[in-house]
Design a protein around this motif. Sequence first.
Motif, PDB file in Angstrom:
ATOM      1  N   THR A 119       0.600  -1.219  -0.144  1.00  0.00           N
ATOM      2  CA  THR A 119      -0.059  -0.007   0.150  1.00  0.00           C
ATOM      3  C   THR A 119       0.839   1.386  -0.072  1.00  0.00           C
ATOM      4  O   THR A 119       0.418   2.333  -0.415  1.00  0.00           O
ATOM      5  N   GLY A 120       2.042   1.297   0.425  1.00  0.00           N
ATOM      6  CA  GLY A 120       2.722   2.465   0.676  1.00  0.00           C
ATOM      7  C   GLY A 120       2.275   3.433   1.981  1.00  0.00           C
ATOM      8  O   GLY A 120       2.788   4.419   1.793  1.00  0.00           O
ATOM      9  N   ASN A 121       1.618   2.895   2.665  1.00  0.00           N
ATOM     10  CA  ASN A 121       1.024   3.729   3.769  1.00  0.00           C
ATOM     11  C   ASN A 121       2.110   4.016   4.723  1.00  0.00           C
ATOM     12  O   ASN A 121       2.468   3.095   5.344  1.00  0.00           O
ATOM     13  N   ALA A 122       2.431   5.220   4.927  1.00  0.00           N
ATOM     14  CA  ALA A 122       3.451   5.575   5.565  1.00  0.00           C
ATOM     15  C   ALA A 122       3.508   5.414   7.372  1.00  0.00           C
ATOM     16  O   ALA A 122       4.593   5.337   7.937  1.00  0.00           O
ATOM     17  N   ALA A 123       2.224   5.273   7.372  1.00  0.00           N
ATOM     18  CA  ALA A 123       1.800   5.163   8.999  1.00  0.00           C
ATOM     19  C   ALA A 123       2.486   3.751   9.561  1.00  0.00           C
ATOM     20  O   ALA A 123       2.503   3.384  10.726  1.00  0.00           O
ATOM     21  N   LEU A 124       2.760   2.760   8.539  1.00  0.00           N
ATOM     22  CA  LEU A 124       3.137   1.446   9.062  1.00  0.00           C
ATOM     23  C   LEU A 124       4.571   1.475   9.186  1.00  0.00           C
ATOM     24  O   LEU A 124       5.101   0.507  10.090  1.00  0.00           O
TER      25      LEU A 124
END
Length: 797
Positions: A119-124
């Motif tokens: 996803t590229g979700n930076a929160a991870l």
Amino acid sequence: MQRRQILKGAVGLGLVSGWSAKANAAASLAVASGGAVPASARALPLSSVRLLPSVYADALQANQAYLLRLSADRFLHNYHRFAGLPAKGAIYGGWEADTIAGEGLGHYLSALSLMYAQTGNAALKPRIDYIVAELARVQQAQGDGYVAGFMRKRKDGQVVDGKEIFPEIMRGEIRSAGFDLNGCWVPLYNWHKVFAGLFDAQTYTGNEQALQVALGLAGYIDKVFAALNDEQVQQVLACEHGGINESFAELYARTQDKRWLALAQRLYHTKVLTPLAQGRDELANLHSNTQIPKLIGLARLHELTGRQSDADAVNFFWRRVTQHHSYVIGGNGDREYFSAPDSIAAHITEQTCEACCSYNMLKMTRHLYSWAPDAAYFDYYERTHLNHILAHQNPRTGMFTYMTPLMSGVAREFSSEENDFWCCVVSGMESHAKHGDSIYWENGDTLFVNLYIPSSVEWKAAAVRLELNTGYPYAGDIDIKVRRLAGQRYYTLALRIPAWASKYTVRVNGKPHTASKDKGYVLIRRRWKAGDTVRLSLPLDLRLEAAAGNDHVVALLRGPMVLAADLGAADKPFSGLAPALVGANILSAFAESDKGKAVYRSVGTGRPGDMKFTPFFAQYERRAAVYFNTYSEAEWAASEVAFRKEEARLKDLAERSVDIMHLGEMQPERDHDLQSDISYPVSYRGRNGRDARTGGFFSFHMKCTSGPLMLQASYWGEERNRDFYISIDGERIAHVKLDGSNPGVFIDQQYAVPERLTSGKSSVVVRFDPEPGHTAGPVFGVQLFIQTAAEASRISS
């Protein structure tokens, strides 16, 4: 899959880790001249694939939300505690509070890393880095490379740090009953998950500290095994150890330190792996998910060493499991164990298809496919991914099943947020973080499209961006568009044609296109440009598929999708008989109700009545029927007569009954004052029961009356190596040995009760005790009833 056979020794030169330019050039030349599939393939990076709206994207989003609700500090609780560091969060419940504690952290780290790439979700990313840094801090506090969260239960019942077992093991004091090692629940299996999480953090997020933690832990484990001779190593490996051989093979791949390769090869479980390397199927009664990771480890070792026997074992195992030990949804195992080959029809229960097994079989399939691409591998992969993996998560809640029951009328049981963490929960976090990892594969200028999941992909080798849109598997049209390509260039698009698709059409830029075909792919080679489109149309016809072992037990499929009868809401009880299908031409009697949602009805063939059929995977909160006995009208009439006869027998027994004990059910056990130790409730084929493991027992009160009585206990006829005693008020009345000699049925065994044990009493205590090293039961109900003259005569004779 019946259309093709995977050749036993078909191992290509290309490895997962890379290809030479020479091999790529040769493969490209072959495609250009003869339309052949390249000899090997590798998956495009997960970070290059983005999912578009679909049921797969829904599952991904539900899982991502769950991952973000979970706490890294709660998974780290035992790691901190046993290193003498302050715990920052309360330990989770379920398995995380048991002696297997710590496994969840490894899976969680893998799931976060995979989700970040997908996803590229930076929160991870901060969570990943935090976990790795905390593990490094734990390791520093331990001082010897050790890092773990598992626990050990001592003989006195005290639960302590699992590190305590390793000095014993190094002294040669090794004890295991298959799932515990010196009182600790599968510690090497646990470490395999921790290694995998560390490797995934390095691979998908570039965290190099993760490799250093892995090296420290590897050094500690290497010292343990260095103290053991080969026979002692095999004793340790008799306990479930996951793919610990894969962990050290992968460490060697990342460091090129031959110390780790030597250890990986030493961790070879001879008892299981040697028969497979020799082409012998001895899987019956083996715990399924204990074996699969060992073979994945062999696959990785083959890729690193080229040893042919490792490849032979993996190929043979995969073919046997997928073609002789698997259910229609692609899963395997009944009560987590393999049954005899081609006996699926006799094992359709509420404990089929442990999700971890499919999670691991899909991993193995990826290895085999990379060695020698063939669409048959992805016929299996698609079936399992769609019908089992999607079925094992409820996208409304993000929770997971352990088993996926195929017994008619049995609802799926989903995990809770914080108090289960079964192995299938934590592997589920991974499965639903990477739905894009196997869609696209490459070799040179050939791009394989193996799964028809709506997505976009950046294919860097060809500097092209493609987009795949489809309503598949509900609709048969798959559209692929070149969204971005600088200029024009030649490459080959290889589209998988499933084995069930007898007819298909291909259009390029709206016009019919004739393409060469090889190993289940149509190969479209041309000079491509931005804006070009391809449409593959597959027929989604209904078909029946027989269960292995009985051609009269069938399931209904539409294209790749298993359809199941809807038997009502999961929160409403189901007490009816398993539905059947009756008629001379059952397949022709299905009528389409809603084509777009794949909804059908049986017309005149359903018994006890006609049924609505919908996709099995999506019946998350429904009771379903997947397999159906089929009959002619005459056969159905005869089966009803037999059923009524059995009803009469049970009615007679009920009329003579003095008391019945429904084991494994809360209220009956309370009513009968159940007492137990090392004893567990079980459920199988719709019946509840209870067992007692070695060193344990269970007992309960039963009403009685004076006069000749019989005690009847019910067992599953395939139980083997069970050795136990039944006593009444302290006096043994039976020594029971179960040897698996009654396959496919429950058996009722009757034992005469001496009149002196019940004379003048209103109740007695019935007790089950196993022989040391054995299990009592499981027992699926106990009944005391008045003896008939015929029964008394039979006993006396």
